[in-house]
Design an enzyme around this catalytic site. Sequence first.
Site, PDB file in Angstrom:
ATOM      1  N   GLU A 125     -12.415  -4.982  -4.009  1.00 53.07           N
ATOM      2  CA  GLU A 125     -13.127  -3.903  -3.759  1.00 53.07           C
ATOM      3  C   GLU A 125     -12.144  -2.841  -4.713  1.00 53.07           C
ATOM      4  O   GLU A 125     -12.722  -1.503  -4.866  1.00 53.07           O
ATOM      5  CB  GLU A 125     -12.663  -3.368  -2.163  1.00 53.07           C
ATOM      6  CG  GLU A 125     -13.675  -4.012  -1.382  1.00 53.07           C
ATOM      7  CD  GLU A 125     -13.244  -5.630  -1.183  1.00 53.07           C
ATOM      8  OE1 GLU A 125     -11.919  -5.912  -1.187  1.00 53.07           O
ATOM      9  OE2 GLU A 125     -14.148  -6.455  -1.192  1.00 53.07           O
ATOM     10  N   ASN A 126     -11.136  -3.185  -5.463  1.00 58.14           N
ATOM     11  CA  ASN A 126     -10.445  -2.096  -6.168  1.00 58.14           C
ATOM     12  C   ASN A 126     -10.972  -1.774  -7.546  1.00 58.14           C
ATOM     13  O   ASN A 126     -10.839  -0.604  -8.049  1.00 58.14           O
ATOM     14  CB  ASN A 126      -8.832  -2.534  -6.412  1.00 58.14           C
ATOM     15  CG  ASN A 126      -7.870  -2.385  -5.396  1.00 58.14           C
ATOM     16  OD1 ASN A 126      -6.980  -3.195  -5.327  1.00 58.14           O
ATOM     17  ND2 ASN A 126      -8.059  -1.558  -4.321  1.00 58.14           N
ATOM     18  N   TRP A 127     -12.137  -2.531  -7.748  1.00 60.80           N
ATOM     19  CA  TRP A 127     -12.842  -2.054  -8.984  1.00 60.80           C
ATOM     20  C   TRP A 127     -13.638  -0.814  -8.728  1.00 60.80           C
ATOM     21  O   TRP A 127     -14.105  -0.329  -9.747  1.00 60.80           O
ATOM     22  CB  TRP A 127     -13.825  -3.238  -9.148  1.00 60.80           C
ATOM     23  CG  TRP A 127     -13.152  -4.526  -9.541  1.00 60.80           C
ATOM     24  CD1 TRP A 127     -13.279  -5.431  -9.098  1.00 60.80           C
ATOM     25  CD2 TRP A 127     -12.621  -4.849 -10.832  1.00 60.80           C
ATOM     26  NE1 TRP A 127     -12.463  -6.649  -9.375  1.00 60.80           N
ATOM     27  CE2 TRP A 127     -12.102  -6.214 -10.806  1.00 60.80           C
ATOM     28  CE3 TRP A 127     -12.426  -4.129 -11.879  1.00 60.80           C
ATOM     29  CZ2 TRP A 127     -11.449  -6.783 -11.829  1.00 60.80           C
ATOM     30  CZ3 TRP A 127     -11.494  -4.887 -13.134  1.00 60.80           C
ATOM     31  CH2 TRP A 127     -11.263  -6.087 -12.911  1.00 60.80           C
ATOM     32  N   ARG A 163     -12.280   2.086  -8.006  1.00 54.72           N
ATOM     33  CA  ARG A 163     -11.381   3.064  -8.213  1.00 54.72           C
ATOM     34  C   ARG A 163     -11.929   3.450  -9.663  1.00 54.72           C
ATOM     35  O   ARG A 163     -12.542   2.974 -10.457  1.00 54.72           O
ATOM     36  CB  ARG A 163     -10.237   2.630  -8.184  1.00 54.72           C
ATOM     37  CG  ARG A 163      -9.590   2.442  -6.827  1.00 54.72           C
ATOM     38  CD  ARG A 163      -8.134   2.235  -6.746  1.00 54.72           C
ATOM     39  NE  ARG A 163      -7.847   1.652  -5.410  1.00 54.72           N
ATOM     40  CZ  ARG A 163      -6.687   2.119  -4.803  1.00 54.72           C
ATOM     41  NH1 ARG A 163      -5.708   2.406  -5.566  1.00 54.72           N
ATOM     42  NH2 ARG A 163      -6.227   1.788  -3.527  1.00 54.72           N
ATOM     43  N   GLU A 223       1.510 -13.145  12.413  1.00 54.76           N
ATOM     44  CA  GLU A 223       2.166 -12.006  12.927  1.00 54.76           C
ATOM     45  C   GLU A 223       1.667 -10.780  11.935  1.00 54.76           C
ATOM     46  O   GLU A 223       2.003 -10.954  10.672  1.00 54.76           O
ATOM     47  CB  GLU A 223       3.424 -12.170  13.380  1.00 54.76           C
ATOM     48  CG  GLU A 223       3.491 -13.247  14.300  1.00 54.76           C
ATOM     49  CD  GLU A 223       3.077 -12.870  15.722  1.00 54.76           C
ATOM     50  OE1 GLU A 223       2.833 -11.668  16.076  1.00 54.76           O
ATOM     51  OE2 GLU A 223       2.680 -13.997  16.399  1.00 54.76           O
ATOM     52  N   ASN A 251       0.960   3.527  -2.897  1.00 52.51           N
ATOM     53  CA  ASN A 251       1.602   3.957  -4.308  1.00 52.51           C
ATOM     54  C   ASN A 251       1.332   5.188  -4.566  1.00 52.51           C
ATOM     55  O   ASN A 251       1.614   6.128  -5.062  1.00 52.51           O
ATOM     56  CB  ASN A 251       1.267   2.950  -5.373  1.00 52.51           C
ATOM     57  CG  ASN A 251       1.623   1.756  -5.141  1.00 52.51           C
ATOM     58  OD1 ASN A 251       2.729   1.372  -4.421  1.00 52.51           O
ATOM     59  ND2 ASN A 251       1.142   0.558  -6.102  1.00 52.51           N
ATOM     60  N   GLY A 252      -0.396   5.673  -4.242  1.00 52.17           N
ATOM     61  CA  GLY A 252      -0.979   6.876  -4.573  1.00 52.17           C
ATOM     62  C   GLY A 252      -0.073   8.156  -3.700  1.00 52.17           C
ATOM     63  O   GLY A 252       0.138   8.925  -4.389  1.00 52.17           O
ATOM     64  N   ASP A 312       0.873  -1.167  -0.046  1.00 52.73           N
ATOM     65  CA  ASP A 312       0.179  -0.067  -0.081  1.00 52.73           C
ATOM     66  C   ASP A 312       0.881   1.088  -0.055  1.00 52.73           C
ATOM     67  O   ASP A 312       1.929   1.111   0.463  1.00 52.73           O
ATOM     68  CB  ASP A 312      -0.871   0.038   1.304  1.00 52.73           C
ATOM     69  CG  ASP A 312      -2.188   1.000   0.837  1.00 52.73           C
ATOM     70  OD1 ASP A 312      -2.328   1.442  -0.087  1.00 52.73           O
ATOM     71  OD2 ASP A 312      -2.625   1.359   2.141  1.00 52.73           O
TER      72      ASP A 312
HETATM   73  C1  FPP Z   1      -2.277   0.502  -3.497  1.00 53.45           C
HETATM   74  O1  FPP Z   1      -1.813   1.640  -3.317  1.00 53.45           O
HETATM   75  C2  FPP Z   1      -1.536  -0.487  -3.995  1.00 53.45           C
HETATM   76  C3  FPP Z   1      -2.377  -1.265  -4.852  1.00 53.45           C
HETATM   77  C4  FPP Z   1      -3.847  -0.912  -5.430  1.00 53.45           C
HETATM   78  C5  FPP Z   1      -1.915  -2.863  -5.109  1.00 53.45           C
HETATM   79  C6  FPP Z   1      -0.519  -3.170  -5.568  1.00 53.45           C
HETATM   80  C7  FPP Z   1      -0.181  -2.507  -6.938  1.00 53.45           C
HETATM   81  C8  FPP Z   1       1.137  -2.373  -7.412  1.00 53.45           C
HETATM   82  C9  FPP Z   1       2.307  -2.680  -6.383  1.00 53.45           C
HETATM   83  C10 FPP Z   1       1.356  -2.163  -8.736  1.00 53.45           C
HETATM   84  C11 FPP Z   1       1.258  -2.961  -9.800  1.00 53.45           C
HETATM   85  C12 FPP Z   1       1.238  -4.352  -9.538  1.00 53.45           C
HETATM   86  C13 FPP Z   1       1.830  -5.457 -10.137  1.00 53.45           C
HETATM   87  C14 FPP Z   1       1.764  -6.905  -9.481  1.00 53.45           C
HETATM   88  C15 FPP Z   1       2.762  -5.434 -11.277  1.00 53.45           C
HETATM   89  P1  FPP Z   1      -2.822   2.904  -3.271  1.00 53.45           P
HETATM   90  O2  FPP Z   1      -3.117   3.409  -4.679  1.00 53.45           O
HETATM   91  O3  FPP Z   1      -3.993   2.581  -2.581  1.00 53.45           O
HETATM   92  O4  FPP Z   1      -1.992   3.814  -2.430  1.00 53.45           O
HETATM   93  P2  FPP Z   1      -2.479   4.824  -1.504  1.00 53.45           P
HETATM   94  O5  FPP Z   1      -3.071   4.157  -0.310  1.00 53.45           O
HETATM   95  O6  FPP Z   1      -1.352   5.889  -1.122  1.00 53.45           O
HETATM   96  O7  FPP Z   1      -3.668   5.807  -2.308  1.00 53.45           O
END
Ligand code: FPP
Length: 245
Positions: free
Chosen positions: A70-72, A74, A205, A25-26, A23
Amino acid sequence: MAKKLLELPTVDERLQSIGIIMDGNGRWAKKRMLPRSAGHVAGAKIIQKILEDLRAMGVHHVTLYAFSTENWKRPKEEVDGLMELIYKYLDEVVIEKIKTDKDFSMCFLGDKSVLSEKLRSKCIEIENMAKNRPFVCNLALNYGGRDEIVHAVNAAIAEGCNPVTAEDISRHLYTANSPDPDLIIRTGGDLRVSNFLIWQGAYSELYVTDTLWPDFNREEIVKAVNEFYKRKRRFGALDPEDAGD
Ligand code: FPP
């Protein structure tokens, strides 16, 4: 002078299976005033390095939460971007890895039926290329723990189980071939499990770090593993030293 890479510790039979909620990335992208998609690209880039380090330490099963049921919810643009990125990772990195490294295999957890035809066939191709090699990465894709349990219970009923037992359910989970995670790592600082391995993680854990997924690295892995070895796992029982009190 180049920075010396931290040496990796070796794990033992207590730490054979790790789950990771990738988690942040955003937020990583936002901090750099980049679009969220740039965070996902940066997150995808580090996956293989993390898998290699875990394997070098002696871990045999790693489950990565790539896309939840649930990510759908987005925005379509983000979902499409993630699906394309996942496809690219599978097509360009994973296929090559399985061909050249006879110890590596990948399985997919989740309902593949709603994935695009292109992505679904890539997943099936990868699963058919190699199974149960010494190192298995489970990629949770359109995965949800509740959905998985419902699917498993229905499969057990269809098989004639009555009553359905915990063993029947475990046998029908997407993870039937992998041990339950000893450790679940979550990056990005949130203190929740987000429908990830809710059955299998009953006694895992938990280790949460504020580090955002694209910044996760070897130092972070070593911290998580060291923390794991400080924990006393009792699985609901008492410590032998307290049992006589
Ligand atoms: C959430 O970060 C992360 C994901 C939706 C899943 C993980 C995805 C990757 C690592 C990228 C591609 C995956 C592969 C297997 C190549 P977020 O967007 O929820 O971050 P935030 O909480 O900061 O918004």
